[in-house]
Scaffold this motif. Structure first.
Motif, short mmCIF file in Angstrom:
data_model
loop_
_atom_site.label_atom_id
_atom_site.label_comp_id
_atom_site.label_asym_id
_atom_site.label_seq_id
_atom_site.Cartn_x
_atom_site.Cartn_y
_atom_site.Cartn_z
N ASN A 1 -57.18 -100.53 -40.79
CA ASN A 1 -57.49 -99.43 -39.89
C ASN A 1 -57.58 -98.10 -40.62
OD1 ASN A 1 -54.82 -99.06 -40.53
ND2 ASN A 1 -54.16 -98.52 -38.46
N ALA A 2 -57.74 -98.15 -41.96
CA ALA A 2 -57.78 -96.92 -42.75
C ALA A 2 -59.01 -96.09 -42.40
CB ALA A 2 -57.78 -97.25 -44.24
N VAL A 3 -58.79 -94.83 -42.07
CA VAL A 3 -59.87 -93.89 -41.82
C VAL A 3 -59.33 -92.48 -41.99
CG1 VAL A 3 -59.41 -93.84 -39.33
CG2 VAL A 3 -61.66 -93.14 -40.19
N ASP A 4 -60.09 -91.64 -42.62
CA ASP A 4 -59.72 -90.23 -42.79
C ASP A 4 -61.00 -89.42 -42.88
OD1 ASP A 4 -58.42 -87.87 -43.16
OD2 ASP A 4 -57.76 -88.27 -45.21
N ARG A 5 -61.51 -89.03 -41.72
CA ARG A 5 -62.81 -88.34 -41.64
C ARG A 5 -62.62 -86.99 -40.98
NH1 ARG A 5 -67.38 -87.87 -38.11
NH2 ARG A 5 -66.18 -88.90 -36.47
N LYS A 6 -63.13 -85.97 -41.62
CA LYS A 6 -63.11 -84.62 -41.06
C LYS A 6 -64.51 -84.04 -41.19
CE LYS A 6 -58.31 -83.95 -42.56
NZ LYS A 6 -58.21 -85.25 -43.26
N ASP A 7 -65.02 -83.49 -40.11
CA ASP A 7 -66.40 -83.01 -40.12
C ASP A 7 -66.58 -81.96 -39.04
OD1 ASP A 7 -69.02 -82.80 -40.89
OD2 ASP A 7 -69.59 -84.86 -40.36
N ARG B 1 -62.03 -84.77 -36.11
CA ARG B 1 -61.10 -85.39 -37.05
C ARG B 1 -60.78 -86.79 -36.57
NH1 ARG B 1 -55.01 -83.36 -38.42
NH2 ARG B 1 -54.67 -84.03 -36.27
N GLU B 2 -60.82 -87.75 -37.51
CA GLU B 2 -60.48 -89.14 -37.21
C GLU B 2 -59.56 -89.62 -38.33
OE1 GLU B 2 -62.78 -93.31 -35.99
OE2 GLU B 2 -63.86 -91.66 -36.94
#
Length: 218
Positions: A30-36, A69-70
């Motif tokens: 479940n790794a996720v690190d998104r910022k936009d 952010r996710e």
């Protein structure tokens, strides 16, 4: 040692020095690190000149801004962290020491609720008129409207508000020759949500609290 794969270990006898594996996990399912963010901006300018009421420099426009952010905060690949009593170092090999009693701690820090990703949307419209009445008086007249629609990382709506923000100003050439200029103004501003406030009440994407800490015993 196979049971310790993906588990960061702290050496309590050496000021919490870390070894065995890195903190956080980039290979978890479940790794996720998104910022936009997305910003759509448009404006129009118009100049109007009249004989009796001076000139007008008019600006009107629209602004759409969405910050996103996710993130799943996995502290380790195994979901565990261990604070060992100490460690023995033999060249490049490190052997943790787990003593009985209350000197070794095992922490279980899973992410129970995965992130859905947050969205912090702001819709804005604005109008401004720089009105030069004559050689001595200039007025700045503006109005802005902001509307937010905010969802936290659990996809719950936590913001739904709007506000008008006026801008009023006047500039006076006291003698009409540019020697002395007086300015006065009034403005009201609003601020958009930030991600820390939007996600403050959401458990989505966050590791379990450290209250799950247990003590290892023989």
């Amino acid at each position: 040692m196979d049971l310790l794969q993906g588990t960061p270990i702290w050496d309590r006898s050496r000021g919490q020095a870390r070894f065995n594996t890195a903190t956080y996990c980039a290979v978890c399912p479940n790794a996720v690190d998104r910022k936009d963010n997305v910003d759509v901006y448009a404006k129009a300018n118009y100049f109007l000149s009249t004989k009796r009421l001076g000139s007008h420099s008019i600006v009107a426009g629209f602004d759409y801004f969405n910050e996103m952010r996710e993130n799943n905060q996995n502290s380790s690949a195994s979901g565990y962290r261990v604070q060992a009593t100490g460690a023995e170092i033999n060249g490049v090999d490190i052997y943790p020491i787990f003593r009985t009693g209350t000197t070794t701690y095992i922490e279980w820090l899973p992410v129970f609720e995965e992130t859905q990703g947050n969205n912090l949307r702001t819709y804005s419209g604005f109008f401004n008129d720089v009105w030069r009445l004559n050689g001595r008086f200039t007025f700045n007249l503006g109005l802005r409207y902001d509307k937010n629609s905010t969802f936290d990382q659990g996809a719950e709506k936590v913001g739904n508000d709007s506000a008008f923000s006026p801008r009023l100003g006047v500039t006076v050439d006291l003698k009409g020759d540019g020697t002395w200029i007086a300015n006065a103004g009034f403005a009201h501003y609003v601020a958009q949500f930030n991600t820390q406030i939007a996600d403050a009440a959401s458990a989505a994407g966050r590791q379990a609290p450290s209250a799950t800490t247990t003590r290892a015993r023989a």
